[in-house]
Scaffold this active site. Structure first.
Site, PDB file in Angstrom:
ATOM      1  N   GLY A  41       5.159 -64.155 -34.481  1.00  0.00           N
ATOM      2  CA  GLY A  41       4.963 -64.301 -33.105  1.00  0.00           C
ATOM      3  C   GLY A  41       4.907 -62.988 -32.378  1.00  0.00           C
ATOM      4  N   ASN A  45       8.196 -60.354 -33.062  1.00  0.00           N
ATOM      5  CA  ASN A  45       7.915 -59.132 -33.758  1.00  0.00           C
ATOM      6  C   ASN A  45       8.267 -58.081 -32.921  1.00  0.00           C
ATOM      7  OD1 ASN A  45       6.587 -60.788 -35.904  1.00  0.00           O
ATOM      8  ND2 ASN A  45       4.620 -60.310 -35.237  1.00  0.00           N
ATOM      9  N   GLU A 139       1.691 -64.960 -25.086  1.00  0.00           N
ATOM     10  CA  GLU A 139       1.514 -66.283 -25.928  1.00  0.00           C
ATOM     11  C   GLU A 139       2.609 -67.162 -25.517  1.00  0.00           C
ATOM     12  OE1 GLU A 139       2.454 -64.669 -30.186  1.00  0.00           O
ATOM     13  OE2 GLU A 139       0.424 -64.269 -30.372  1.00  0.00           O
ATOM     14  N   THR A 215      -4.119 -49.017 -27.926  1.00  0.00           N
ATOM     15  CA  THR A 215      -4.235 -48.969 -29.561  1.00  0.00           C
ATOM     16  C   THR A 215      -5.836 -49.127 -29.919  1.00  0.00           C
ATOM     17  OG1 THR A 215      -3.577 -51.112 -29.774  1.00  0.00           O
ATOM     18  CG2 THR A 215      -1.984 -49.339 -29.816  1.00  0.00           C
ATOM     19  N   GLY A 217      -6.429 -49.504 -33.463  1.00  0.00           N
ATOM     20  CA  GLY A 217      -6.458 -49.645 -34.983  1.00  0.00           C
ATOM     21  C   GLY A 217      -6.570 -48.423 -35.841  1.00  0.00           C
ATOM     22  N   GLY A 220      -6.783 -44.870 -34.246  1.00  0.00           N
ATOM     23  CA  GLY A 220      -5.518 -44.082 -33.759  1.00  0.00           C
ATOM     24  C   GLY A 220      -5.086 -44.857 -32.047  1.00  0.00           C
ATOM     25  N   GLY A 246       0.370 -54.026 -34.364  1.00  0.00           N
ATOM     26  CA  GLY A 246       0.175 -53.596 -32.743  1.00  0.00           C
ATOM     27  C   GLY A 246       1.680 -54.024 -32.165  1.00  0.00           C
ATOM     28  N   ASP A 247       2.334 -54.993 -32.745  1.00  0.00           N
ATOM     29  CA  ASP A 247       3.659 -55.383 -32.084  1.00  0.00           C
ATOM     30  C   ASP A 247       4.665 -54.058 -32.430  1.00  0.00           C
ATOM     31  OD1 ASP A 247       2.661 -57.628 -31.534  1.00  0.00           O
ATOM     32  OD2 ASP A 247       3.105 -58.524 -33.429  1.00  0.00           O
ATOM     33  N   THR A 277       4.408 -50.328 -41.301  1.00  0.00           N
ATOM     34  CA  THR A 277       3.892 -51.931 -41.431  1.00  0.00           C
ATOM     35  C   THR A 277       2.969 -52.408 -41.992  1.00  0.00           C
ATOM     36  OG1 THR A 277       5.268 -52.141 -39.050  1.00  0.00           O
ATOM     37  CG2 THR A 277       3.711 -53.835 -39.531  1.00  0.00           C
TER      38      THR A 277
END
Ligand code: RIB
Length: 294
Positions: A41, A45, A139, A215, A217, A220, A246-247, A277
């Site tokens: 979630g 996270n 969410e 962000t 990916g 950068g 991302g979290d 991560t």
């Protein structure tokens, strides 16, 4: 009164993770190579990223009777769980395919994450001290209500409106101080296409008072606040599973700002944490500890 530095009001999911040779195609039946269950979630996270980065964090949200292990996971990471409610609706879950390149494809069942009443929200907010950061994602239900009520009570809002829906354009994002978006969410929110810099420019015009982190990916991340600009390249690492990268970035960026680092340094720490991560499987479980980063 409770004294967390960050209250994260967000989702808690049970992640069902399937390793697949490729994402299942329409009409295809595909056997997976491996199956695991993880705590996840975006909310959970990000709470774990904040706590592991050394920030006093409380999580608010809702699980069903099947979500007890999510509370245990938060507690083990040092997150205060007194504001996690339990109700009759089953806990939210995610069905996550991870391919051989470590990329993912996620199907969400919101469950109890979207069964939170306004009364429940107010009762949590009423226990917070003005000046506390409120971290949000997209969410759980009632985000605009949460933002307005939190702002009235003097909370400082950081929001990562992911997953981005059409409704997000009408959220009162101007009440936030910090906005985290990925490149797709940035294009959706700004209604624009073009280079990353052009999309970021458009977002700055839309939300002139916000600190914006975009962000990108493997490409950068960009930081913008008014005319201030910083680009942080992604660190190369072996990509095992990108879930919660991302979290991790959101949690480590905010925690670094709170520790007094400049936005440029916060971007460096966040990029380093995300690179760790992605080198490990799972969502919350893959988020690094502060001593691995600072
Ligand atoms: O950001 C990753 C998370 O998105 C997963 O843990 C999954 O639960 C979904 O919410």
């Amino acid at each position: 009164m409770f004294s967390a530095e960050v209250l994260n009001f967000g989702s808690l999911n049970i992640d069902h993770v399937y390793r697949v040779p490729h994402f299942v195609a329409p009409g295809e039946t595909l056997s997976c190579l491996n199956y695991s269950v993880f705590a996840g979630g975006k909310g959970l996270n990000q709470s774990i990223a904040l706590a592991r980065a050394g920030v006093k964090t409380a999580h608010a949200g809702k699980i069903g009777h099947d979500g007890g292990f999510l509370i245990e996971t938060l507690k083990e990471a040092g997150v205060d769980t007194q504001f996690v409610l339990e109700g009759e609706t089953p806990t939210g879950h995610a069905s996550i395919q991870v391919d051989s390149a470590g990329q993912n494809s996620i199907l969400l069942y919101p469950g109890s994450n979207c069964d939170i009443s306004e009364t429940e929200i107010l009762s949590v907010l009423e226990q917070q001290i003005p000046g506390t950061w409120l971290m949000l994602q997209n969410e759980i239900n009632s985000i605009p209500f949460l933002m307005r009520e939190a702002h009235k009570r003097g909370l400082r809002i950081a929001i990562n409106p992911a997953p981005c829906t059409d409704a997000v354009k009408d959220y009162p994002l101007e009440l936030a101080e910090l906005l985290f978006v990925n490149e797709i969410e940035a294009a959706q929110l700004s209604g624009s296409s073009g280079s990353f810099e052009e999309i970021a420019d458009r977002l700055v015009k839309q939300y002139p008072s916000l600190k914006i982190v975009m962000t990108l990916g493997g490409a950068g991340a960009i930081y913008r606040c008014g005319k201030e600009f910083h680009f942080e390249p992604a660190l190369s690492s072996e990509v095992v599973d990108t879930t919660s990268a991302g979290d991790t970035f959101c949690g480590y960026f905010l925690s670094s700002l709170m520790k007094g680092f400049s936005p440029a340094d916060a971007m460096k720490f966040a990029a380093k944490a995300s690179s760790v991560t992605v080198s490990r499987p799972g969502a919350a479980v893959s988020i690094p500890l502060a001593e691995e980063i600072f």
